[in-house]
Design an enzyme around this catalytic site. Structure first.
Site, PDB file in Angstrom:
ATOM      1  CD  GLU A 103       3.711 -17.583  30.959  1.00 13.85           C
ATOM      2  OE1 GLU A 103       2.960 -17.694  30.555  1.00 13.85           O
ATOM      3  OE2 GLU A 103       5.079 -17.562  30.034  1.00 13.85           O
ATOM      4  CE  LYS A 120       6.766 -19.884  27.541  1.00 13.46           C
ATOM      5  NZ  LYS A 120       5.534 -18.810  28.010  1.00 13.46           N
ATOM      6  CE1 TYR A 133       4.375 -17.865  19.014  1.00  9.99           C
ATOM      7  CE2 TYR A 133       2.075 -16.375  18.642  1.00  9.99           C
ATOM      8  CZ  TYR A 133       2.632 -17.349  19.439  1.00  9.99           C
ATOM      9  OH  TYR A 133       2.170 -18.402  20.232  1.00  9.99           O
ATOM     10  CB  CYS A 189       2.562 -20.266  28.651  1.00  5.13           C
ATOM     11  SG  CYS A 189       1.229 -19.109  27.937  1.00  5.13           S
ATOM     12  CE  LYS A 244      -4.666 -16.970  22.453  1.00  8.20           C
ATOM     13  NZ  LYS A 244      -3.864 -16.068  23.324  1.00  8.20           N
ATOM     14  N   GLY A 258     -14.195  13.497  26.629  1.00 10.67           N
ATOM     15  CA  GLY A 258     -15.081  14.656  26.225  1.00 10.67           C
ATOM     16  C   GLY A 258     -16.669  13.973  25.945  1.00 10.67           C
ATOM     17  CB  SER A 285     -18.247  14.163  20.868  1.00  8.91           C
ATOM     18  OG  SER A 285     -18.974  12.797  20.044  1.00  8.91           O
ATOM     19  CG  ASP A 301     -16.705   6.363  18.466  1.00  9.96           C
ATOM     20  OD1 ASP A 301     -17.248   5.225  17.703  1.00  9.96           O
ATOM     21  OD2 ASP A 301     -15.735   7.435  17.293  1.00  9.96           O
ATOM     22  CE  LYS A 334      -3.106  12.372  11.719  1.00 10.43           C
ATOM     23  NZ  LYS A 334      -4.473  12.185  11.046  1.00 10.43           N
TER      24      LYS A 334
END
Lengths: 573, 573
Positions: free
Chosen positions: A44, A116, A122, A152, A185, A318, A320, A324, A540
């Site tokens: 698509e 389409k 959504y 699609c 999915k 970084g 650390s 993570d 944030k």
């Protein structure tokens, strides 16, 4: 029965790059022609990339997109692909408005053009903002077989275009897609495509886009399903690929035109003679990746494409010593190679010796660049001059590190990566302009417990291959700490991560309310604490860099909440 | 002819704050009752605030919103307002899905309930994401007069609900609205409402929301228009207000029910007896504000509500001596008072003496808090330790300032304001994590030339009132400079602002392409330079704080472009 060789060109288009995307079409169409294909199906909006967002509304872009279609038809013919039926997607803009469009190109001409019908609006999709729906279905007959097209979302809806094609009669349906990855999915996609093939009473050829585009990553996973719903072929996930499939189809000789399900079916004959019988090649059916391998690939491709498509060649962030940044580093090296990764250890007065050692060990294992820059002097000037204490003192350490990385980025041209995970983002356990600094956040959509799982999985994969596991064991097993004050642990501020992630999964992913959480057995005080943290952290989250989406409710396009928000879940009980 | 006294309650609701908003309804309904009104009309989604974004999809929120309606009906009755017909907006969620809904409350009961028909999905609106359209129109007869209702966008569309009401027959139409401010929007609104009143063959009562919500600000400007299109009454802009209007209407005794324009008209009789004749009060018609006063009010209210609705009591930001921070300071003092404003002068080695003096003079004129914190020591540590030069050295100064402000914010609880203007944002002439630091950006949608105009206007207003002009003349007249290197001027990097803003107005606001700009007489090289800067700055804009929208294409909800974007306007020429 007439035979037909179909190729699915699972390409990695870049939004807006009409010239580059057109070149991909020529290159992959040639490959398809060389493979002896009669038809090749691109994804698509393959010429424009997806999603083009407000570029849709820019008239010059739509004009250039339409021009690119005509140019492509000509170039394909000149490249000797005129006898190949090529399905390509693009942005159109006619008197009604912008269209999510696809064309069939043949012999240097546009022989079919369709818009389409169903416009998703959504989750990550905003297609009602951009497109007007189409009302026609163009069926072309090639080598005696009638080929219909749907785009699609048209296959995600009961009834509509697929049903119309089934009623009008076609021998084959092709479906260009730009369907973003989301964990598991494929468990939904395959049964859906099978259902639609049954509705169309014809095999369905589903080509999906591959590659990263801002926070979206497309997984490919293109498939061909028989009229009986059987999976005939599948392309590998997360790589560009040409899937070639031979079909042997009953020619229905369909001729009904006019209105079906409110849509106008039009027909055009390109050639009625079946191709001479030939020996079919076996259709490849790639094994789907395991859940962890799939997520890993999504994160690697999302990161690689964000960096490269935005013109960067290297990344810095970084190191650390924590899990993570270690996971981010392993991903970055898999995505870009060790020579493109610049780790920086930025110890402060509160950094433990094991942190520094684990960071250095990570760099050794990965073979990437590594330097150490103490932040003590910088922090001291702020703390002394402004008499900072408490949270202000904690945050300035994280911020000094962010600014240090940005200085290196300016000096050396690296893209800065933010290493925060989804759990931190959910509860606001991060410092804005501190660890939130960066152009891209690779594990933004990965919960903390999942970060550990992925680290263990990646190390185990390395061991299977006889390689050094990239992530130091100590980074996986030690208790997480931000090390912004002496002896600080994440558990001082947060519930244990397994419990926290369970609640977040229900509250964020599941959108469950206070009463549901209580019924699920969580204790009232912890629920209160967690949902208050989540509700308060929206600002944030908005300031956080984009990062690859892997879940239904990623913090990005998927969850759009006001910042100024007087609603507190649970207050009304 | 029967008389009716209508009140328009132009209130400032806060998104999500159901309890606070319900209290506003009770308070203002009482005022309406005390003023002798028979009907009071609140804005669209007045109980939930607008826009509630993805809160719409949270079932517990929709349930609480429905509960708030029933509670409000009871509370109004208990407060002695049972005989007042109260129109209020809220979020419903029935078996079809979420609804942008409004109710008529009377005698402690819901006597009418209607869902919005036309769902806008352009510009700042995403209503197809959230709502399902309604198919019914509830007409209630009060004191012998038939009152119909339409919600917001329903009056922006030709045909549909208003036409249906006109055909079915009503004596009066009420229209709750949440229509965000945009420069000169009133020039569109009034003729539109007049056209719809003619279509309805009845007066139209248009109540709009007032106040700030993230980047949106609602201007109120509620109006009543006669069936002949004449303006009968108008509320003042940007303040909460109860507009009371006496109408003397021919009672049509309408009784047609059933389908009109595909919508189902339903009727309910509350009372058929006209009210005894009374002496009408004259309808107030507020003068619309001048363009500059209107923009100023929008910026003041947007800033004030963002700060206060998010629970902050004070703001801090850099006083550079330049025009942007001076204008921001004047706005902040108008919004929050001088005692809530904490200016910080943060001189570096490259700061001129006039900058420091102008900053101090600004604080003196405004009577706000002011301190000086040199950034020289902080900058020196970075520059020396990392050997920073060029852009890296320039940026670190801006970033050190940003971190200094955040440290003061953490230490003292102020919200940090970013002082950048729209021109800078458009071309990316700002430092990410530097001058882009902050929770809110008051002049984010104000072009630089407009910044100067507003400064001159505000000073002139002060002079008219015999007050000290808040902005030092020197800040208005001196050539703009970021002062990040010796002798630096904005014009080293950018075209002159009047020229630049002209191009930006065409390219950003007008969405014009390269050829259009060339045809408008701009020279090719300047166009190239400007549009390349604009196209490249999308990532910076995304990281910028929210700020009040005053134009059609504010950098926020209005313009949604991919970051990874291979499209360059003009390349295809």
């Amino acid at each position: 029965m007439p035979q037909l060789r179909i190729a699915l060109a699972q390409i990695n288009a870049t939004v807006g790059d009409l010239a580059g995307n057109a070149q991909l079409h020529v290159d992959w169409a040639k490959k398809a022609a060389e493979a002896g294909a009669h038809v090749v199906v691109f994804p698509e909006m393959s010429l424009t990339g997806y999603p083009v967002e407000d570029l849709t509304l820019r008239k010059t872009f739509a004009q250039a997109s339409c021009q690119a279609v005509d140019d492509l038809a000509r170039r394909l013919d000149e490249a000797g692909c005129g006898g190949l039926l090529v399905y390509a997607g693009y942005l159109d803009n006619d008197e009604v408005g912008p269209r999510d469009a696809a064309v069939a190109l043949y012999g240097g001409e546009v022989v079919g053009r369709q818009f389409k019908h169903h416009l998703p609006n959504y989750g990550v999709f905003d297609e009602h903002r951009y497109f007007k729906p189409g009302q026609t279905l163009d069926v072309v007959r090639l080598h005696g077989l009638d080929i219909g097209m749907v785009i699609c979302e048209d296959i995600w809806q009961e009834g509509g275009p697929v049903t119309a094609l089934g009623e009008a009669g076609v021998d084959l349906v092709v479906a260009p897609n730009a369907s973003p990855y989301e964990r598991s999915k494929d468990d939904i996609r395959l049964p859906l495509v099978a259902r639609r093939a049954a509705e169309a009473r014809a095999p369905l050829v589903y080509t999906n886009l591959v590659g990263g585009q801002d926070d979206l990553v497309f997984d490919g996973d293109s498939i061909v399903v028989g009229a009986d719903g059987a999976l005939l072929a599948r392309a590998p996930q997360f790589v560009e690929h040409l899937l070639v499939v031979d079909l042997d189809l009953p020619a229905g000789g369909h001729s009904s035109e006019g209105s079906f399900e409110g849509l106008e079916v039009r027909r055009r004959v390109l050639s009625s003679e079946p191709v001479p019988a030939y020996e079919p090649v076996p259709a490849p059916v790639s094994e789907p990746l395991s859940d962890e391998a799939e997520v890993w690939s999504a994160l690697v491709v999302g990161l690689r494409d964000y960096v490269q498509k935005n013109g960067f060649r290297s990344v810095t962030f970084g190191f650390s010593g924590g899990i993570d940044s270690a996971l981010t580093a392993a991903l970055a090296v898999d995505a870009l190679g060790p020579d493109a990764v610049y780790g920086v250890s930025m110890p402060s007065a509160y950094s433990s010796s094991h942190s520094r050692e684990d960071a250095a060990e990570l760099a050794r294992r990965l073979g990437c660049h590594f330097r150490t820059e103490s932040v003590e002097d910088m922090v001291r000037v702020y703390v002394d001059q402004l008499n900072l204490t408490g949270l202000a003192e904690e945050n300035i350490q994280a911020r000094v590190r962010g600014m240090l990385l940005m200085a290196l980025s300016n000096q050396d041209g690296h893209l800065v990566l933010a290493t925060g995970n989804k759990t931190e983002l959910a509860v606001g356990y991060s410092t804005i302009y501190g660890d939130a600094v960066g152009g891209f956040a690779p594990i933004k959509d990965v919960f903390k417990t999942h970060v550990w799982e992925l680290a263990r999985w990646r190390n185990a994969e390395a061991e299977k291959r006889g390689e050094v596991p990239p992530i130091p064991e100590n980074s996986i097993t030690k208790p997480p700490s931000a090390e912004l004050r002496p002896g600080q642990l994440d558990t001082d501020s947060l519930p244990d991560y397994p419990l926290l992630d369970d609640i977040l999964d229900d509250y964020v992913e599941g959108d469950r309310g206070y009463a549901d959480l209580l019924a699920a057995g969580f204790d009232a005080e912890t629920i209160d604490r967690v949902i208050r943290m989540v509700d308060r952290a929206e600002y944030k989250r908005r300031q956080y860099p984009v990062g690859t989406k892997i879940t239904f409710k990623a913090f990005g396009r998927d969850r759009r909440l006001p910042i100024t928000n007087g609603w507190r879940e649970g207050d009304q009980r």
